[in-house]
Design an enzyme around this catalytic site. Structure first.
Site, short mmCIF file in Angstrom:
data_model
loop_
_atom_site.label_atom_id
_atom_site.label_comp_id
_atom_site.label_asym_id
_atom_site.label_seq_id
_atom_site.Cartn_x
_atom_site.Cartn_y
_atom_site.Cartn_z
N LYS A 141 -5.36 -0.87 4.76
CA LYS A 141 -4.79 -1.76 5.68
C LYS A 141 -3.51 -1.34 6.08
O LYS A 141 -2.97 -1.46 7.26
CB LYS A 141 -4.64 -3.13 5.08
N THR A 142 -2.74 -0.88 5.24
CA THR A 142 -1.26 -0.33 5.30
C THR A 142 -1.24 0.90 6.32
O THR A 142 -0.45 1.25 7.18
CB THR A 142 -0.47 0.21 3.94
N ASN A 182 -12.37 2.46 9.07
CA ASN A 182 -11.17 3.74 8.21
C ASN A 182 -12.35 4.27 7.35
O ASN A 182 -12.89 3.76 6.39
CB ASN A 182 -10.28 2.79 7.67
N THR A 183 -12.31 5.73 7.74
CA THR A 183 -13.13 6.64 6.94
C THR A 183 -12.65 6.82 5.83
O THR A 183 -11.33 7.52 5.76
CB THR A 183 -13.61 7.85 7.71
N SER A 188 2.05 -8.03 -4.31
CA SER A 188 1.87 -7.71 -5.85
C SER A 188 1.78 -6.46 -6.16
O SER A 188 1.57 -5.53 -5.12
CB SER A 188 0.74 -8.58 -6.42
N THR A 193 -9.68 -4.64 -1.41
CA THR A 193 -8.40 -4.05 -1.50
C THR A 193 -8.79 -2.51 -1.44
O THR A 193 -9.78 -2.12 -1.70
CB THR A 193 -7.85 -4.52 -2.85
N GLU A 194 -7.59 -1.75 -1.21
CA GLU A 194 -7.36 -0.28 -1.11
C GLU A 194 -8.46 0.14 -0.11
O GLU A 194 -8.83 1.20 -0.46
CB GLU A 194 -7.88 0.18 -2.58
N GLU A 254 0.72 -8.25 7.51
CA GLU A 254 -0.62 -7.41 6.72
C GLU A 254 -0.92 -8.28 5.39
O GLU A 254 0.04 -8.72 4.77
CB GLU A 254 -0.21 -6.07 6.26
N GLY A 255 -2.10 -8.84 5.60
CA GLY A 255 -2.35 -9.75 4.24
C GLY A 255 -2.52 -9.00 3.21
O GLY A 255 -1.92 -7.77 2.95
N ALA A 256 -3.24 -9.49 1.79
CA ALA A 256 -3.25 -8.83 0.80
C ALA A 256 -4.73 -8.88 0.46
O ALA A 256 -5.34 -9.90 0.31
CB ALA A 256 -2.40 -9.45 -0.42
N GLY A 257 -5.40 -7.54 0.06
CA GLY A 257 -6.76 -7.63 -0.34
C GLY A 257 -7.54 -8.11 0.98
O GLY A 257 -7.31 -7.38 2.10
N ASP A 266 3.68 -0.61 0.04
CA ASP A 266 3.16 -1.06 1.58
C ASP A 266 4.14 -1.64 2.29
O ASP A 266 4.20 -1.13 3.54
CB ASP A 266 1.88 -2.04 1.16
N LYS A 285 4.88 -8.30 5.55
CA LYS A 285 4.12 -8.15 4.17
C LYS A 285 4.62 -9.39 3.60
O LYS A 285 5.41 -9.46 2.61
CB LYS A 285 4.12 -7.02 3.68
#
Length: 226
Positions: A17-18, A176-177, A43, A13-14, A117-120, A56, A39
């Site tokens: 992705k978004t 993704n840096t 949550s 997570t974080e 887009e999934g979650a986590g 998101d 999405k």
């Protein structure tokens, strides 16, 4: 019309992705496609006069083509920022596969592309006996893995990529840096380039925008092709 679908998951997570999904959508719209984000379960939503809203999902809605209602883009919304299956249980809600499928089908009838887009991460549960991996793999959707470039990412990336490739099509991965810049970033990128079961379709720098790195031609053929 029947849309192509791309499922976007992450190593954790974080990890962006978004950021990547919205760049994909803007790129598709820019070259003339009708593209919509999905999405299905979110949550960490805020209460608004219009109901629960997720940051998101709102970003996906803004990046895609107009004409799609929020509830179409995010059918399951939960307030607490916790794992979706726990948030759903607390709310007395069962996340139903049929609802997710029907929501996707409605979007696919009106779009060229649906970016889900999934979650986590890949195996985030949706109930007691199924998770996002089960759902995406059941449809045979190509999966794009967002790798947050930070300490520990090599292990997380390899585990995720191998799990994806074992059950559905691994379309590739995005580096993704993240800030602060990972020590020995280039060495880690080189290892992943060598070891991952699919290509790196983009290296996204820390500073925005991501759009310049996420060009449709870099990944579209892999998502569409066999």
């Amino acid at each position: 019309m029947t849309a192509h679908t791309l499922f976007v998951t992450g190593t954790d997570t974080e990890i962006g992705k978004t950021r990547i999904a919205t760049a994909l959508l803007r790129g598709l719209v820019a070259v003339g496609h009708v593209a919509v984000g999905y999405k299905p379960v979110a949550s960490g939503c805020e209460t608004t006069p219009d109901g629960l809203r997720n940051e998101d999902a709102l970003a996906l809605a803004a990046a895609g083509s107009p004409g799609f209602a929020y509830d179409e883009i995010n059918p399951y919304a939960f307030e607490p920022p916790i794992a979706p299956h726990i948030a759903a249980a607390d709310a007395g809600v069962t996340i139903e596969r049929d609802v997710l499928d029907a929501g996707h089908a409605r979007l696919a009838e009106r779009a060229d592309w649906v970016v889900v887009e999934g979650a986590g991460g890949w195996h985030v549960p949706l109930g007691t006996d199924w998770d996002f991996a089960d759902w995406a793999s059941g449809h045979g959707w190509p999966v794009l893995l967002v790798v947050g470039m930070r300490l520990g990412c090599v292990n997380h990336a390899m585990l995720s990529a191998r799990a994806i490739a074992a059950t559905t099509r691994f379309a590739g991965w995005v580096a993704n840096t993240l800030p602060p810049r990972q020590p020995r970033l280039e060495e880690n990128l080189g290892w992943l380039d060598h070891a991952m079961p699919g290509p790196c379709v983009a290296r996204v720098p820390i500073d925005p925008p991501a759009d310049l790195a996420i060009r449709p031609q870099a990944w579209r053929d892999r998502a569409v092709g066999g």
